[in-house]
Design a protein around this motif. Structure first.
Motif, PDB file in Angstrom:
ATOM      1  N   LEU A  88       0.807  -1.220   0.000  1.00 24.73           N
ATOM      2  CA  LEU A  88       0.000   0.000   0.000  1.00 24.73           C
ATOM      3  C   LEU A  88       0.835   1.262   0.000  1.00 24.73           C
ATOM      4  O   LEU A  88       0.425   2.283  -0.530  1.00 24.73           O
ATOM      5  CB  LEU A  88      -0.933   0.035   1.219  1.00 24.73           C
ATOM      6  N   ASP A  89       2.021   1.198   0.599  1.00 26.00           N
ATOM      7  CA  ASP A  89       2.825   2.398   0.802  1.00 26.00           C
ATOM      8  C   ASP A  89       1.954   3.418   1.531  1.00 26.00           C
ATOM      9  O   ASP A  89       1.475   3.154   2.605  1.00 26.00           O
ATOM     10  CB  ASP A  89       3.412   2.918  -0.506  1.00 26.00           C
ATOM     11  N   LYS A  90       1.666   4.554   0.931  1.00 28.93           N
ATOM     12  CA  LYS A  90       0.818   5.538   1.608  1.00 28.93           C
ATOM     13  C   LYS A  90      -0.581   5.601   1.006  1.00 28.93           C
ATOM     14  O   LYS A  90      -1.387   6.446   1.379  1.00 28.93           O
ATOM     15  CB  LYS A  90       1.488   6.908   1.563  1.00 28.93           C
ATOM     16  N   ASP A  91      -0.875   4.709   0.063  1.00 26.48           N
ATOM     17  CA  ASP A  91      -2.189   4.674  -0.578  1.00 26.48           C
ATOM     18  C   ASP A  91      -3.189   3.876   0.249  1.00 26.48           C
ATOM     19  O   ASP A  91      -2.821   3.085   1.111  1.00 26.48           O
ATOM     20  CB  ASP A  91      -2.102   3.996  -1.960  1.00 26.48           C
ATOM     21  N   ASN A  92      -4.470   4.057  -0.076  1.00 23.74           N
ATOM     22  CA  ASN A  92      -5.467   3.132   0.447  1.00 23.74           C
ATOM     23  C   ASN A  92      -5.438   1.905  -0.469  1.00 23.74           C
ATOM     24  O   ASN A  92      -4.825   1.914  -1.546  1.00 23.74           O
ATOM     25  CB  ASN A  92      -6.860   3.782   0.514  1.00 23.74           C
ATOM     26  N   ALA A  93      -6.082   0.833  -0.051  1.00 25.33           N
ATOM     27  CA  ALA A  93      -5.985  -0.443  -0.768  1.00 25.33           C
ATOM     28  C   ALA A  93      -6.514  -0.360  -2.202  1.00 25.33           C
ATOM     29  O   ALA A  93      -5.926  -0.936  -3.121  1.00 25.33           O
ATOM     30  CB  ALA A  93      -6.709  -1.538   0.012  1.00 25.33           C
ATOM     31  N   ILE A  94      -7.599   0.358  -2.420  1.00 23.16           N
ATOM     32  CA  ILE A  94      -8.185   0.437  -3.773  1.00 23.16           C
ATOM     33  C   ILE A  94      -7.264   1.211  -4.720  1.00 23.16           C
ATOM     34  O   ILE A  94      -7.004   0.766  -5.841  1.00 23.16           O
ATOM     35  CB  ILE A  94      -9.600   1.051  -3.737  1.00 23.16           C
ATOM     36  N   ASP A  95      -6.759   2.355  -4.288  1.00 20.19           N
ATOM     37  CA  ASP A  95      -5.841   3.119  -5.146  1.00 20.19           C
ATOM     38  C   ASP A  95      -4.580   2.318  -5.425  1.00 20.19           C
ATOM     39  O   ASP A  95      -4.055   2.324  -6.544  1.00 20.19           O
ATOM     40  CB  ASP A  95      -5.477   4.456  -4.503  1.00 20.19           C
ATOM     41  N   CYS A  96      -4.079   1.626  -4.406  1.00 22.78           N
ATOM     42  CA  CYS A  96      -2.890   0.798  -4.571  1.00 22.78           C
ATOM     43  C   CYS A  96      -3.111  -0.266  -5.633  1.00 22.78           C
ATOM     44  O   CYS A  96      -2.290  -0.429  -6.534  1.00 22.78           O
ATOM     45  CB  CYS A  96      -2.517   0.134  -3.240  1.00 22.78           C
ATOM     46  N   ILE A  97      -4.213  -0.987  -5.539  1.00 21.08           N
ATOM     47  CA  ILE A  97      -4.395  -2.110  -6.457  1.00 21.08           C
ATOM     48  C   ILE A  97      -4.681  -1.646  -7.875  1.00 21.08           C
ATOM     49  O   ILE A  97      -4.283  -2.299  -8.832  1.00 21.08           O
ATOM     50  CB  ILE A  97      -5.450  -3.114  -5.927  1.00 21.08           C
ATOM     51  N   ARG A  98      -5.309  -0.506  -8.033  1.00 22.41           N
ATOM     52  CA  ARG A  98      -5.486   0.042  -9.390  1.00 22.41           C
ATOM     53  C   ARG A  98      -4.127   0.386  -9.995  1.00 22.41           C
ATOM     54  O   ARG A  98      -3.860   0.100 -11.155  1.00 22.41           O
ATOM     55  CB  ARG A  98      -6.384   1.281  -9.344  1.00 22.41           C
ATOM     56  N   ARG A  99      -3.271   1.039  -9.200  1.00 18.68           N
ATOM     57  CA  ARG A  99      -1.923   1.414  -9.665  1.00 18.68           C
ATOM     58  C   ARG A  99      -1.106   0.170  -9.996  1.00 18.68           C
ATOM     59  O   ARG A  99      -0.493   0.078 -11.062  1.00 18.68           O
ATOM     60  CB  ARG A  99      -1.215   2.247  -8.583  1.00 18.68           C
ATOM     61  N   GLU A 100      -1.104  -0.806  -9.082  1.00 16.82           N
ATOM     62  CA  GLU A 100      -0.331  -2.029  -9.302  1.00 16.82           C
ATOM     63  C   GLU A 100      -0.830  -2.807 -10.517  1.00 16.82           C
ATOM     64  O   GLU A 100      -0.037  -3.370 -11.261  1.00 16.82           O
ATOM     65  CB  GLU A 100      -0.380  -2.928  -8.059  1.00 16.82           C
ATOM     66  N   THR A 101      -2.138  -2.840 -10.712  1.00 15.47           N
ATOM     67  CA  THR A 101      -2.712  -3.550 -11.862  1.00 15.47           C
ATOM     68  C   THR A 101      -2.188  -2.952 -13.162  1.00 15.47           C
ATOM     69  O   THR A 101      -1.774  -3.672 -14.068  1.00 15.47           O
ATOM     70  CB  THR A 101      -4.251  -3.498 -11.824  1.00 15.47           C
ATOM     71  N   GLU A 102      -2.183  -1.637 -13.234  1.00 20.96           N
ATOM     72  CA  GLU A 102      -1.699  -0.974 -14.440  1.00 20.96           C
ATOM     73  C   GLU A 102      -0.201  -1.187 -14.628  1.00 20.96           C
ATOM     74  O   GLU A 102       0.261  -1.491 -15.735  1.00 20.96           O
ATOM     75  CB  GLU A 102      -2.029   0.518 -14.366  1.00 20.96           C
ATOM     76  N   GLU A 103       0.586  -1.063 -13.542  1.00 20.15           N
ATOM     77  CA  GLU A 103       2.034  -1.235 -13.638  1.00 20.15           C
ATOM     78  C   GLU A 103       2.416  -2.660 -14.037  1.00 20.15           C
ATOM     79  O   GLU A 103       3.273  -2.865 -14.881  1.00 20.15           O
ATOM     80  CB  GLU A 103       2.702  -0.912 -12.295  1.00 20.15           C
ATOM     81  N   GLU A 104       1.797  -3.653 -13.383  1.00 19.02           N
ATOM     82  CA  GLU A 104       2.214  -5.040 -13.588  1.00 19.02           C
ATOM     83  C   GLU A 104       1.558  -5.716 -14.781  1.00 19.02           C
ATOM     84  O   GLU A 104       2.184  -6.541 -15.440  1.00 19.02           O
ATOM     85  CB  GLU A 104       1.928  -5.873 -12.333  1.00 19.02           C
ATOM     86  N   THR A 105       0.283  -5.398 -15.049  1.00 19.08           N
ATOM     87  CA  THR A 105      -0.432  -6.122 -16.111  1.00 19.08           C
ATOM     88  C   THR A 105      -0.706  -5.281 -17.344  1.00 19.08           C
ATOM     89  O   THR A 105      -0.980  -5.818 -18.408  1.00 19.08           O
ATOM     90  CB  THR A 105      -1.783  -6.670 -15.600  1.00 19.08           C
ATOM     91  N   GLY A 106      -0.698  -3.948 -17.193  1.00 20.87           N
ATOM     92  CA  GLY A 106      -1.014  -3.070 -18.313  1.00 20.87           C
ATOM     93  C   GLY A 106      -2.497  -2.792 -18.463  1.00 20.87           C
ATOM     94  O   GLY A 106      -2.902  -2.058 -19.361  1.00 20.87           O
ATOM     95  N   TYR A 107      -3.336  -3.359 -17.590  1.00 18.75           N
ATOM     96  CA  TYR A 107      -4.779  -3.137 -17.669  1.00 18.75           C
ATOM     97  C   TYR A 107      -5.187  -1.998 -16.741  1.00 18.75           C
ATOM     98  O   TYR A 107      -4.734  -1.926 -15.602  1.00 18.75           O
ATOM     99  CB  TYR A 107      -5.563  -4.401 -17.275  1.00 18.75           C
ATOM    100  N   LYS A 108      -6.038  -1.117 -17.243  1.00 26.32           N
ATOM    101  CA  LYS A 108      -6.587  -0.030 -16.429  1.00 26.32           C
ATOM    102  C   LYS A 108      -7.986  -0.445 -15.997  1.00 26.32           C
ATOM    103  O   LYS A 108      -8.905  -0.467 -16.805  1.00 26.32           O
ATOM    104  CB  LYS A 108      -6.629   1.271 -17.229  1.00 26.32           C
ATOM    105  N   VAL A 109      -8.118  -0.791 -14.719  1.00 26.99           N
ATOM    106  CA  VAL A 109      -9.417  -1.220 -14.194  1.00 26.99           C
ATOM    107  C   VAL A 109     -10.016  -0.102 -13.350  1.00 26.99           C
ATOM    108  O   VAL A 109      -9.306   0.596 -12.637  1.00 26.99           O
ATOM    109  CB  VAL A 109      -9.304  -2.524 -13.357  1.00 26.99           C
ATOM    110  N   ILE A 110     -11.310   0.054 -13.461  1.00 26.93           N
ATOM    111  CA  ILE A 110     -12.020   1.081 -12.714  1.00 26.93           C
ATOM    112  C   ILE A 110     -12.842   0.435 -11.596  1.00 26.93           C
ATOM    113  O   ILE A 110     -12.720   0.799 -10.437  1.00 26.93           O
ATOM    114  CB  ILE A 110     -12.966   1.894 -13.644  1.00 26.93           C
TER     115      ILE A 110
END
Length: 192
Positions: A88-110
């Motif tokens: 999470l670092d300093k993010d909340n869980a939802i913002d973290c997982i959206r960021r990680e999804t885009e970084e690791e998989t290339g998919y932008k999920v809403i």
């Protein structure tokens, strides 16, 4: 309710990657006896993980990357197939997982759905992991993913049929706990 635990002493053993503490504490047992114990706890912060799934194609998105602890514990290549995840670092869980999804998989999920919160290794690690699922379509792919080079990530994105991924648990090709939990969640809820 009064706590049954009193921290007596905390020592930092390492703060190289994350923080490893040696903690001496007093614990009040059920019979009223006080017991002093010493344990080590690895504090790496909390994290989040997600399983992307496509109902129409009956597919999921996983990643494959090198994990040193698996290598030193007998995984010949050190490569592990797993659900996308991050701290999470300093993010909340939802913002973290959206960021990680885009970084690791290339998919932008809403639209992400939180399904669980789990302590993955409570005997030695403080981390609480938030579990998410999200539907994806091919149109949501905006980059190749592959992780962040400055974080030492070298992530391969895998699109697998759901049934094949379930079979990979049985064959031992998928051994990651968070991934198995998410795959079984999709199965139990009949989402694919």
């Amino acid at each position: 309710m009064q706590s049954k635990v009193k921290i007596l002493k905390t020592e930092i053993l390492s703060d190289n990657w994350y923080i490893l503490k040696k903690i001496t504490y007093e614990y009040l047992k059920g019979d009223g006896e006080k017991q002093v114990q010493t344990r080590e706890a690895y504090d790496r912060g909390n994290g989040a993980t997600i399983l992307l799934y496509n109902k129409e194609q009956k597919t999921i998105i996983l990643t494959r990357q090198f994990r040193l602890p698996t290598f030193i514990n007998g995984n010949e290549t050190g490569l592990l197939i797993e659900a996308c995840a991050g701290l999470l670092d300093k993010d909340n869980a939802i913002d973290c997982i959206r960021r990680e999804t885009e970084e690791e998989t290339g998919y932008k999920v809403i639209n992400v759905t939180k399904v669980l919160e789990v302590y993955m290794s409570p005997g030695s690690v403080t981390e609480m992991l938030s579990f998410f699922i999200a539907e994806y379509t091919n149109e949501m792919k905006i980059t190749e993913g592959d992780g962040l080079e400055h974080e030492g990530e070298n992530t391969e994105v895998l699109e697998l049929f759901f049934d094949d991924a379930l079979h990979m648990i049985e064959t031992g090709d998928i051994k990651d706990g968070k991934t198995i939990i998410l795959l079984q969640y999709l199965r139990l809820k009949n989402l694919l």
